[in-house]
Design a protein around this motif. Structure first.
Motif, PDB file in Angstrom:
ATOM      1  N   ARG A   4      -7.872   6.217  -2.593  1.00 40.02           N
ATOM      2  CA  ARG A   4      -8.196   5.442  -1.522  1.00 40.02           C
ATOM      3  C   ARG A   4      -8.504   4.411  -1.954  1.00 40.02           C
ATOM      4  N   LEU A   5      -7.415   3.321  -1.435  1.00 37.92           N
ATOM      5  CA  LEU A   5      -7.799   2.243  -2.448  1.00 37.92           C
ATOM      6  C   LEU A   5      -8.930   1.459  -1.852  1.00 37.92           C
ATOM      7  N   ALA A  53      -8.656   7.641  -9.074  1.00 37.86           N
ATOM      8  CA  ALA A  53      -7.573   9.140  -8.480  1.00 37.86           C
ATOM      9  C   ALA A  53      -8.172  10.658  -9.601  1.00 37.86           C
ATOM     10  N   HIS A  97      -3.672  -3.926  -5.348  1.00 40.25           N
ATOM     11  CA  HIS A  97      -3.132  -3.849  -3.948  1.00 40.25           C
ATOM     12  C   HIS A  97      -3.442  -5.114  -3.515  1.00 40.25           C
ATOM     13  N   THR A 140       0.768  -1.397   0.022  1.00 36.68           N
ATOM     14  CA  THR A 140      -0.519  -0.155  -0.060  1.00 36.68           C
ATOM     15  C   THR A 140       0.796   1.388  -0.289  1.00 36.68           C
ATOM     16  N   ASP A 141       0.655   2.049  -0.860  1.00 37.58           N
ATOM     17  CA  ASP A 141       1.150   3.324  -1.225  1.00 37.58           C
ATOM     18  C   ASP A 141       0.411   4.700  -0.077  1.00 37.58           C
ATOM     19  N   HIS A 142       0.874   5.501  -0.801  1.00 37.65           N
ATOM     20  CA  HIS A 142      -0.066   6.771  -0.267  1.00 37.65           C
ATOM     21  C   HIS A 142       0.045   7.712  -1.426  1.00 37.65           C
ATOM     22  N   SER A 143      -1.337   6.602  -2.565  1.00 41.48           N
ATOM     23  CA  SER A 143      -1.541   7.707  -3.167  1.00 41.48           C
ATOM     24  C   SER A 143      -3.037   8.767  -2.700  1.00 41.48           C
ATOM     25  N   TYR A 178      -6.193   5.434 -12.193  1.00 42.44           N
ATOM     26  CA  TYR A 178      -5.538   5.452 -10.974  1.00 42.44           C
ATOM     27  C   TYR A 178      -3.913   5.802 -10.787  1.00 42.44           C
ATOM     28  N   ASP A 179      -3.403   6.442  -9.618  1.00 41.30           N
ATOM     29  CA  ASP A 179      -2.463   6.445  -9.120  1.00 41.30           C
ATOM     30  C   ASP A 179      -1.576   6.039  -8.059  1.00 41.30           C
ATOM     31  N   ALA A 180      -1.599   4.764  -7.501  1.00 44.19           N
ATOM     32  CA  ALA A 180      -1.321   4.244  -6.822  1.00 44.19           C
ATOM     33  C   ALA A 180       0.085   2.720  -7.429  1.00 44.19           C
ATOM     34  N   GLN A 218       3.556   3.281  -6.619  1.00 46.80           N
ATOM     35  CA  GLN A 218       4.338   3.479  -6.060  1.00 46.80           C
ATOM     36  C   GLN A 218       5.365   1.548  -5.822  1.00 46.80           C
TER      37      GLN A 218
END
Length: 371
Positions: free
Chosen positions: A22-23, A240, A179, A16-19, A206-208, A210
């Motif tokens: 919200r996942l 996102a 994720h 999990t990253d800090h996108s 989306y933007d997650a 990482q």
């Protein structure tokens, strides 16, 4: 297990990253007996359980319990459910997917987003549950048979440098569920270790990103971000923000990935020229100083079918998305189905605008197609 699949299986665990978005956490996760037999399926289950999702081990390999009393209730039930299943042999026989890529490879079907123009409406049978495939190693192993056999990039003078291309986001947004699945990282690692002229392609809202930045991709994966002007992006629930997607594009480009913009669905809303100009200017700002930038653009206008319109009206009864057939041109596809697109004069004006604007704001970008 082949060396390629073994390398994929040993890729890093998703984290999990800090996108900025919200996942997605599915309310419940259904898993079939066949999916439980696969290590990848059991790993997906563990990740979902760690997020607090209800786990339901089904007694058979058939999905049940998704239908509601209304179309809207069925939609809600399905959209809050993740199903872990096994892709049957029919799903592993790849289909061509012009103009995007040589072949469509499905890591999943269904999407957690709530786009009011959803292209999947009417395309996938049954409730819009997100199905993810537990037998990913089997899917990856089968890809070798398709190398050099495509008709979009494999045999194209203009795109032959891309090699045989495999599109992984026709029926899903793989980053939106990464994720939970880890499937995208495994697939990128697989293509990175594949010593052949091949390319994986996927597009996301989306933007997650990482978990993807440190993978050994060897520039064999092109990550494209589906973006739109702000007046149209308001139809994209659960995704996102566009600005975050553009920042994510910058991140993956800095990590050495070939990247792309999928501008879709293009709509001639009020003030569309100014709105799309602002989008392209921000994209240009994000990539201005990227070394060895490899950027493509795909331009897709809004269209709908009678079937998709009916489904979307059930899913989003209060939407003000324009799907008035009187404002469109009626077209019959090669499969003898009907779709509604913008009239020729509107299409001509929009295309001319984008060709000029992209040349001005993103001169290094290569436009792959307009449709």
């Amino acid at each position: 297990m082949t060396d390629l699949v073994r390398a994929a299986a040993q890729s890093p665990e998703p984290r999990t990253d800090h996108s900025s978005s919200r996942l997605w956490r599915p309310k419940r996760v259904l898993i079939t007996p066949a999916a439980l037999e696969w290590e990848h399926g059991r790993a997906i289950l563990e990740r979902a359980a760690a997020l607090g999702s209800e786990i339901v081990e089904l007694k058979s390999n058939r999905l049940t319990g998704l239908s509601g009393e209304t179309g809207r209730q069925t939609y809600v039930n399905a959209k809050t459910t993740l199903a872990v299943v096994v892709a049957p042999p029919s799903k592993r026989r790849l289909q061509p997917i012009p103009p995007s890529a040589d072949w469509r490879v499905d890591l999943a079907e269904g999407c957690p987003a709530h786009c009011q123009y959803c292209y999947l409406a009417g395309s996938l049978a049954g409730p819009p549950v997100t199905r993810v495939y537990a037998n990913l190693p089997e899917i990856l192993h089968s890809l070798t048979d398709y190398v050099g056999r495509g008709a979009v990039t494999s045999r194209s003078i203009d795109r032959a440098h891309e090699g045989t291309t495999f599109e992984a986001s026709c029926y899903t947004d793989p980053l939106g569920i990464e994720h939970l699945t880890g499937s995208l990282a495994m697939t990128i690692a697989h293509f990175g270790s594949w010593q052949s002229p091949v390319q994986l392609r996927f597009t996301t809202k989306y933007d997650a990103v990482q978990p993807l930045l440190t993978l050994s991709h060897q520039r064999h994966t092109r990550i494209r971000f589906s973006v739109n002007a702000q007046p149209v992006a308001r139809f994209e629930g659960g995704t996102a923000p566009v600005a975050a997607r553009l920042r994510a594009l910058r991140q993956v480009a800095l990590a050495g990935y070939p990247v792309g913009l999928t501008i879709a669905p293009i709509m001639p809303v009020e003030g569309w020229r100014e709105a799309y100009s602002a989008l392209l200017q921000e994209a240009a700002r994000q990539v201005a100083d990227i070394p060895d930038l490899d950027l493509t653009v795909e331009l897709i206008t809004h269209r709908f079918t009678p079937g998709s319109k009916s489904v979307l009206n059930d899913w989003y009864p209060g939407s003000d998305l324009d799907m008035d057939e009187a404002n469109r041109a009626r077209k019959t596809t090669k499969f003898n189905t009907v779709k509604y697109v913008y009239t020729p004069d509107i299409m001509k004006g929009m295309r001319a605008f984008f060709e000029e604007a992209i040349s001005s704001y993103l001169p290094a970008a290569k436009v792959l197609y307009w449709t």
